[in-house]
Scaffold this motif. Structure first.
Motif, PDB file in Angstrom:
ATOM      1  N   SER A 806       0.830  -1.197   0.000  1.00 41.78           N
ATOM      2  CA  SER A 806       0.000   0.000   0.000  1.00 41.78           C
ATOM      3  C   SER A 806       0.867   1.251   0.000  1.00 41.78           C
ATOM      4  O   SER A 806       1.988   1.248   0.482  1.00 41.78           O
ATOM      5  CB  SER A 806      -0.903   0.006   1.231  1.00 41.78           C
ATOM      6  OG  SER A 806      -0.133  -0.030   2.403  1.00 41.78           O
ATOM      7  N   MET A 807       0.321   2.333  -0.553  1.00 41.31           N
ATOM      8  CA  MET A 807       1.063   3.591  -0.634  1.00 41.31           C
ATOM      9  C   MET A 807       0.179   4.725  -0.167  1.00 41.31           C
ATOM     10  O   MET A 807      -1.045   4.656  -0.251  1.00 41.31           O
ATOM     11  CB  MET A 807       1.528   3.846  -2.074  1.00 41.31           C
ATOM     12  CG  MET A 807       2.532   2.817  -2.595  1.00 41.31           C
ATOM     13  SD  MET A 807       3.145   3.235  -4.250  1.00 41.31           S
ATOM     14  CE  MET A 807       1.707   2.940  -5.233  1.00 41.31           C
ATOM     15  N   ASN A 808       0.810   5.787   0.330  1.00 38.57           N
ATOM     16  CA  ASN A 808       0.029   6.960   0.721  1.00 38.57           C
ATOM     17  C   ASN A 808      -0.245   7.829  -0.507  1.00 38.57           C
ATOM     18  O   ASN A 808       0.079   7.471  -1.640  1.00 38.57           O
ATOM     19  CB  ASN A 808       0.734   7.735   1.831  1.00 38.57           C
ATOM     20  CG  ASN A 808       2.076   8.316   1.375  1.00 38.57           C
ATOM     21  OD1 ASN A 808       2.382   8.354   0.181  1.00 38.57           O
ATOM     22  ND2 ASN A 808       2.862   8.763   2.333  1.00 38.57           N
ATOM     23  N   GLU A 809      -0.814   9.022  -0.253  1.00 40.70           N
ATOM     24  CA  GLU A 809      -1.222   9.860  -1.386  1.00 40.70           C
ATOM     25  C   GLU A 809      -0.047  10.341  -2.228  1.00 40.70           C
ATOM     26  O   GLU A 809      -0.205  10.748  -3.372  1.00 40.70           O
ATOM     27  CB  GLU A 809      -2.036  11.063  -0.881  1.00 40.70           C
ATOM     28  CG  GLU A 809      -1.263  12.035   0.012  1.00 40.70           C
ATOM     29  CD  GLU A 809      -1.302  11.649   1.490  1.00 40.70           C
ATOM     30  OE1 GLU A 809      -1.018  12.520   2.335  1.00 40.70           O
ATOM     31  OE2 GLU A 809      -1.624  10.474   1.782  1.00 40.70           O
ATOM     32  N   HIS A 810       1.156  10.269  -1.692  1.00 39.58           N
ATOM     33  CA  HIS A 810       2.333  10.701  -2.443  1.00 39.58           C
ATOM     34  C   HIS A 810       3.007   9.531  -3.161  1.00 39.58           C
ATOM     35  O   HIS A 810       4.058   9.693  -3.776  1.00 39.58           O
ATOM     36  CB  HIS A 810       3.342  11.378  -1.506  1.00 39.58           C
ATOM     37  CG  HIS A 810       2.778  12.567  -0.785  1.00 39.58           C
ATOM     38  ND1 HIS A 810       2.408  13.720  -1.430  1.00 39.58           N
ATOM     39  CD2 HIS A 810       2.515  12.755   0.540  1.00 39.58           C
ATOM     40  CE1 HIS A 810       1.928  14.597  -0.538  1.00 39.58           C
ATOM     41  NE2 HIS A 810       1.993  14.027   0.659  1.00 39.58           N
ATOM     42  N   HIS A 812       4.217   6.805  -1.686  1.00 41.46           N
ATOM     43  CA  HIS A 812       5.307   6.220  -0.894  1.00 41.46           C
ATOM     44  C   HIS A 812       4.803   5.022  -0.092  1.00 41.46           C
ATOM     45  O   HIS A 812       3.644   4.975   0.308  1.00 41.46           O
ATOM     46  CB  HIS A 812       5.898   7.265   0.054  1.00 41.46           C
ATOM     47  CG  HIS A 812       6.492   8.430  -0.666  1.00 41.46           C
ATOM     48  ND1 HIS A 812       6.447   9.713  -0.172  1.00 41.46           N
ATOM     49  CD2 HIS A 812       7.136   8.507  -1.866  1.00 41.46           C
ATOM     50  CE1 HIS A 812       7.038  10.532  -1.032  1.00 41.46           C
ATOM     51  NE2 HIS A 812       7.457   9.821  -2.048  1.00 41.46           N
ATOM     52  N   HIS A 813       5.703   4.084   0.145  1.00 37.27           N
ATOM     53  CA  HIS A 813       5.354   2.886   0.906  1.00 37.27           C
ATOM     54  C   HIS A 813       5.548   3.082   2.407  1.00 37.27           C
ATOM     55  O   HIS A 813       5.285   2.186   3.190  1.00 37.27           O
ATOM     56  CB  HIS A 813       6.206   1.700   0.445  1.00 37.27           C
ATOM     57  CG  HIS A 813       5.941   1.289  -0.968  1.00 37.27           C
ATOM     58  ND1 HIS A 813       4.733   0.763  -1.371  1.00 37.27           N
ATOM     59  CD2 HIS A 813       6.728   1.332  -2.073  1.00 37.27           C
ATOM     60  CE1 HIS A 813       4.795   0.487  -2.664  1.00 37.27           C
ATOM     61  NE2 HIS A 813       5.989   0.832  -3.116  1.00 37.27           N
ATOM     62  N   MET A 815       4.557   5.329   5.709  1.00 44.27           N
ATOM     63  CA  MET A 815       3.568   6.301   6.160  1.00 44.27           C
ATOM     64  C   MET A 815       3.788   6.639   7.631  1.00 44.27           C
ATOM     65  O   MET A 815       3.889   5.744   8.462  1.00 44.27           O
ATOM     66  CB  MET A 815       2.160   5.756   5.932  1.00 44.27           C
ATOM     67  CG  MET A 815       1.772   5.754   4.455  1.00 44.27           C
ATOM     68  SD  MET A 815       0.336   4.730   4.112  1.00 44.27           S
ATOM     69  CE  MET A 815       1.106   3.128   3.909  1.00 44.27           C
ATOM     70  N   TRP A 816       3.867   7.948   7.916  1.00 42.97           N
ATOM     71  CA  TRP A 816       4.101   8.433   9.282  1.00 42.97           C
ATOM     72  C   TRP A 816       3.444   9.799   9.414  1.00 42.97           C
ATOM     73  O   TRP A 816       3.718  10.712   8.637  1.00 42.97           O
ATOM     74  CB  TRP A 816       5.612   8.535   9.545  1.00 42.97           C
ATOM     75  CG  TRP A 816       5.963   9.098  10.880  1.00 42.97           C
ATOM     76  CD1 TRP A 816       5.689   8.576  12.100  1.00 42.97           C
ATOM     77  CD2 TRP A 816       6.682  10.325  11.122  1.00 42.97           C
ATOM     78  NE1 TRP A 816       6.187   9.376  13.099  1.00 42.97           N
ATOM     79  CE2 TRP A 816       6.801  10.458  12.532  1.00 42.97           C
ATOM     80  CE3 TRP A 816       7.235  11.310  10.300  1.00 42.97           C
ATOM     81  CZ2 TRP A 816       7.442  11.541  13.115  1.00 42.97           C
ATOM     82  CZ3 TRP A 816       7.877  12.376  10.887  1.00 42.97           C
ATOM     83  CH2 TRP A 816       7.978  12.486  12.291  1.00 42.97           C
ATOM     84  N   LYS A 817       2.559   9.935  10.382  1.00 47.58           N
ATOM     85  CA  LYS A 817       1.822  11.193  10.542  1.00 47.58           C
ATOM     86  C   LYS A 817       2.652  12.273  11.221  1.00 47.58           C
ATOM     87  O   LYS A 817       2.489  13.458  10.951  1.00 47.58           O
ATOM     88  CB  LYS A 817       0.534  10.937  11.323  1.00 47.58           C
ATOM     89  CG  LYS A 817      -0.448  10.053  10.553  1.00 47.58           C
ATOM     90  CD  LYS A 817      -1.718   9.792  11.343  1.00 47.58           C
ATOM     91  CE  LYS A 817      -2.670   8.907  10.541  1.00 47.58           C
ATOM     92  NZ  LYS A 817      -3.889   8.598  11.318  1.00 47.58           N
ATOM     93  N   SER A 872      12.394  11.549   5.103  1.00 49.00           N
ATOM     94  CA  SER A 872      10.997  11.972   5.219  1.00 49.00           C
ATOM     95  C   SER A 872      10.539  12.019   6.665  1.00 49.00           C
ATOM     96  O   SER A 872       9.504  12.602   6.979  1.00 49.00           O
ATOM     97  CB  SER A 872      10.092  11.027   4.425  1.00 49.00           C
ATOM     98  OG  SER A 872      10.215   9.693   4.909  1.00 49.00           O
TER      99      SER A 872
END
Length: 958
Positions: A806-810, A812-813, A815-817, A872
């Motif tokens: 899965s990838m985020n909106e950018h 990328h694999h 994900m970190w808020k 990132s």
């Protein structure tokens, strides 16, 4: 006595050769894929050179060269061509993490001047990549899955991957476990492109891998099989299954059976079920989880003894000559109330790959010798009849006559006067971790890790005419094991430097210590100027409170140390090692083992004598030696040995062992006495660092409680006192003076504290998953329970999600808020006192719950570490400040040699909130210290890293 290569010269040599000698692998388009460095002996000294370099043969002068000499010389050059090997790991199976472990082990043990090794990885979706050897040392594929596209050479398709292999390697060594590795998938691809490979062909793999098809074939070939029932897709038939239960005299409501995927290896998804409905429910779970849509239900072989046997083919060309090595008995054993109530009493994935006391192994089995010989005969016959090649592992059961199992025929192979032998699982690519059955059993008959792997590879080459020259002779001579020189090691030899690697002890981390010590020992054996002896610090005869540092010095000095031969090190627990030592010196058992060993060696030599590349066995059959700790230290002094300490916790980490060694002026690895004592006491560590708060180093408030007070006092009152004093809502509890991997839990309410305290009071070995209010994995508990425990505020960090799917909106694999701005890190420090150097930190990612599990910390194939931290998450500037603070901590505590610091770091400022310091950190094959050393410029590979730590110890002043 300083070793022949000093820390400074070693580091300078690394840098020099990094710039001058590294060459790019044929599989790799850029410097990222530079061939791994290895040490090659040169006049009793070492220099680093790429393993892709061939060994040149000096040509004779023109005056003496004639046609005959020149022809022989050309033949010699041809014989010494470098064999290009492609290791392929990963794959879609849940065992891909274990596959990475196997690849790492193969890479460690086959590198040399006659082999050039390239590494390849298939991800979950069967995308193929050429990866650097450094990536093979990652803890789990998730460590690098998310960055493969930017760091690795990807292939557009499997066809493109295969075309690349045709020009880049001579032979492929597949180490993919489970699907696509053992089901014929990778083999079919390689066959289609005429690429030579190690192991069984695609058609034979397909048949043997499918447990249902294999059982039909075994029955057809005259072997006893376990009665089974096939559930396929959604075709579970209650009526038919009920009839099957009845035919096999099983109660339809409580009959005990094993439910397993037909095509998922030997341990993934295996469950125990009771009765018809539970069996179908468990089968549906396996199908719905996507493990397999074809499920077997088998009767549970109650009262039987499980075994596993490695089969090695020593034939020539297409002629098979399988020899079964000494089989291993697999014995489940249970301790404590948690285990007694467990219903999954099977050799499952966790018991197979994590060192716990739930399983004991005996090589050879404790069966009558006639039964062992029948197992060897049957496994050899099975290997031939199923058309297997090179090597395999065959699992089975011995059922004594007292155990009844219905069978269609009494004339099947495997019936003996003493009982029946059943072969149940065929593993076409056996696990190849350091202490796997392959190495346990082969070392028992004289093969080192390197020798058995090279034997398998050269045997595979014999099947391919274009590789015949590689099998006609080898320039590689197996090095005689240092354990084979154990008696010689106790006399001074000026040509070599003695090293005693000590591990074990009696803390809750003694099994991890065994893994660490084994890894250090195997890596240091790469150096011809070292004689490395593995040594086990035995537990005290009965456990005392928590740790043993308060014992009288005379009691500590009388502790037992075993000096171990090669084969006895390769065990999963310290208890196993000690049991093996006792068996090895028990006359009747030793005589039986010797008799079986000699027979296996004779069988092997019938085939191996025909091969010029086989230059002999390199492991001697020797007994262990027993010393008191005092005698052992005096011996180390006498032979001028350096002690490499791998004892986690207890006397290995609290300054006691260090003090005893200093008294005899024996050099040792790691920090000195005072630093060790300070760092072992977590409260003392905080006190020593409190004054650094204004400089960017923060400490966590702590409250220490005695176990007895926690048990006696009202839980609600304790909870109120703790949360008020520490000004927090949730707590972290951990042993005050134990290591960092056991007994650590997050407590969110008084009920959680009650569960934890009851576990202490009941002396539980583990707290089951999700026993506390917030989801968590299994919590391994210290054994024995600690006297004192520390409570701290639980530090909230944002969840980091790493996924290859899965990838985020950018896109990328990862994900970190990043709301809290704090992440947990662990970082190694190395160097001399006062000038410690910080390696690149690793961000630790927890897969289950809020606390890293024992598996995530130390077991290869599990846990995720991001090394170096992604930009990132933390900027380069903040990371550099973090490293400066880490070095400040190390130098303030007067650390030396090496240590590991666990902390939280603020991703904006680089400020560090210290958790703890480990002066004898984990040194397992998948430890983050290895990842971090490989991130250095130039990279330090494991044997180089451990050699540097040894050289630092040899140079220290005591």
């Amino acid at each position: 006595m300083a070793s022949s290569i000093t820390y400074a010269s070693n580091l300078a040599l690394l840098r020099k050769n990094h710039h001058n000698d590294a060459v790019v692998s044929a599989s790799s388009p850029n410097a990222f894929f530079a061939a791994p460095l290895n040490f090659v002996r040169l006049s009793n000294n070492y220099r680093i050179r790429s393993c892709s370099r061939s060994v040149g043969v000096p040509r004779a002068s023109p005056e003496v060269v004639d046609d005959r000499i020149e022809e022989k010389e050309e033949q010699a050059v041809e014989k010494r061509r470098v064999l290009r090997i492609g290791i392929v790991c990963g794959g879609p199976s849940a065992e891909r993490g274990i596959s990475l472990n196997s690849a790492r082990s193969v890479l460690d043990n086959i590198q040399g001047e006659d082999f050039h090794v390239s590494c390849y990885y298939l991800d979950y979706n069967l995308n193929a990549y050429a990866i650097s050897s450094a990536q093979v040392y990652s803890n789990t594929p998730a460590d690098f899955d998310f960055k493969l596209e930017s760091l690795a050479q990807g292939f557009q398709s499997l066809s493109e991957f295969a075309e690349h292999l045709t020009t880049s390697v001579d032979i492929v060594f597949p180490v993919i476990h489970g699907r696509y590795g053992e089901d014929g998938g990778i083999q079919e691809l390689l066959e289609e492109y005429n690429i030579p490979f190690v192991g069984t062909g695609s058609n034979e793999c397909r048949q043997a891998f499918d447990k249902y098809d294999a059982s039909l074939e075994l029955c057809k070939q005259g072997f006893i099989t376990v009665p089974n029932f096939l559930v396929q897709g959604n075709e579970g038939n209650i009526s038919e299954l009920s009839k099957w239960f009845s035919r096999n005299q099983l109660d339809p409501y409580s009959g005990k059976v094993v439910v397993k995927p037909a095509r998922a290896g030997s341990s993934i998804g295996v469950k125990v079920a009771y009765g018809v409905l539970d069996s179908l429910t468990k089968a549906d779970e396996i199908i719905s989880e996507g493990i397999d849509d074809k499920v077997l239900i088998e009767i549970f072989l109650e009262g039987g003894s499980e075994f596993t046997a490695i089969v090695l083919d020593v034939g020539s060309g297409l002629d098979s000559h399988p020899v079964v090595l000494l089989p291993t008995e697999v014995k489940l054993q249970f301790h404590g109330s948690v285990d007694i109530t467990e219903k999954d009493a099977i050799f499952n994935y966790r018991r197979k790959y994590l060192p716990t006391q739930q399983v004991a192994y005996h090589t050879p089995p404790r069966f009558p010798i006639d039964v062992i010989e029948t197992i060897r005969e049957g496994a050899s016959l099975l290997f031939q009849r199923l058309g297997l090649r090179d090597f395999a592992r065959i699992d089975g059961w011995f059922l004594p006559n007292s155990v009844h199992m219905s069978s269609s025929s009494e004339s099947k192979f495997g019936r003996t006067e003493l009982g029946s032998i059943i072969f149940s699982d065929i593993n076409l690519i056996s696990g190849m971790e350091q202490t796997s059955f392959l190495f346990q059993q082969s070392s028992k008959v004289g093969f080192s890790h390197s020798n058995i792997l090279r034997t398998i590879i050269y045997r595979a080459c014999l099947r391919f005419p274009n590789l015949a020259s590689f099998s006609s002779g080898s320039s590689h001579l197996p090095r005689r094991s240092k354990s084979a020189q154990i008696s010689e090691a106790f006399s001074i030899n000026e040509r070599t430097h003695k090293v005693f690697v000590i591990f074990g002890g009696d803390t809750s981390e003694r099994q991890v210590s065994l893994m660490s010590g084994t890894n250090v020992w195997l890596n240091l054996q790469a150096f011809d100027d070292l004689e490395v002896t593995p040594c086990l610090l035995a537990p005290t005869s009965e456990f005392v409170s928590g740790v043993d540092s308060n014992d009288k010095e005379s009691d500590v000095s009388s502790r037992t140390v075993w000096s171990l031969p090669y084969s006895l090190v390769l065990r999963h627990t310290t208890e196993e090692v000690i049991a093996a030592c006792m068996e090895a010196i028990e006359p009747a058992r030793a005589a039986m083992t010797s008799q079986l060993r000699n027979k296996v060696i004779d069988n092997l030599m019938e085939g191996l004598t025909n091969h010029s590349w086989f230059t002999g066995f390199d492991i001697a059959d020797e007994p262990p030696r027993r010393f008191s700790l005092e005698q052992w230290i005096k011996l180390a002094k006498e032979v001028q040995a350096t002690v490499f300490i791998a004892v986690h916790g207890g006397i290995g980490e609290d300054g006691t062992l260090q003090s005893l060694l200093e008294a005899e002026r024996v050099p040792y690895t790691g920090p000195g006495v005072i630093s060790s004592k300070t760092c072992m006491e977590k409260v003392a560590t905080s006190v020593a660092l409190n004054h650094l708060a204004t400089l960017g180093v923060l400490t966590i408030n702590k409250d220490v409680w005695r176990k007895e007070d926690l048990i006696k006092m009202p839980i609600l009152g304790i909870w109120h006192d703790l949360t008020s004093k520490l000004q927090c809502e949730t707590l972290c509890i951990k042993p005050a003076r134990d290591g960092c991997s056991t007994g650590v839990a997050r407590l969110c309410c008084a009920k959680d504290l009650e569960v934890y305290v009851k576990a202490l009071d009941d002396c539980l070995l583990r707290i089951p998953s999700n026993s506390l209010s917030k989801a968590h994995g299994m919590i391994e508990m210290p054994n024995p329970p600690p006297d004192q425990l520390i409570f701290e505020p639980f530090i909230e960090t944002d969840e980091i999600i790493v996924s290859s799917k899965s990838m985020n909106e950018h896109g990328h694999h990862l994900m970190w808020k990043g709301r809290s701005r704090w992440v947990e890190i662990t970082v190694g420090v190395i160097g001399k006192r006062g000038s410690m150097h910080s390696l690149s930190p690793s961000i630790t990612v927890k897969e289950t719950g809020d606390i890293l599990s024992l598996e995530e910390k130390f077991q290869g194939g599990t846990g995720i570490n991001l090394t170096p931290p992604p930009l990132s998450i933390i900027s380069k500037e903040a990371l550099e400040r973090c490293k400066e603070y880490i070095e400040l901590i190390a130098n303030t505590l007067q650390l030396e040699g090496f240590s590991r610091i666990d902390a939280f770091v603020n991703v904006d400022s680089g400020e560090v909130l210290i958790i703890e310091v480990n002066t004898v950190p984990g040194m397992t094959p998948s430890t983050v210290l290895i990842h971090q050393a490989l991130s250095e410029q130039p990279p330090m590979y494991p044997h180089q890293f451990f050699r540097m730590l040894l050289d630092l110890a040899s140079e220290r002043s005591t």
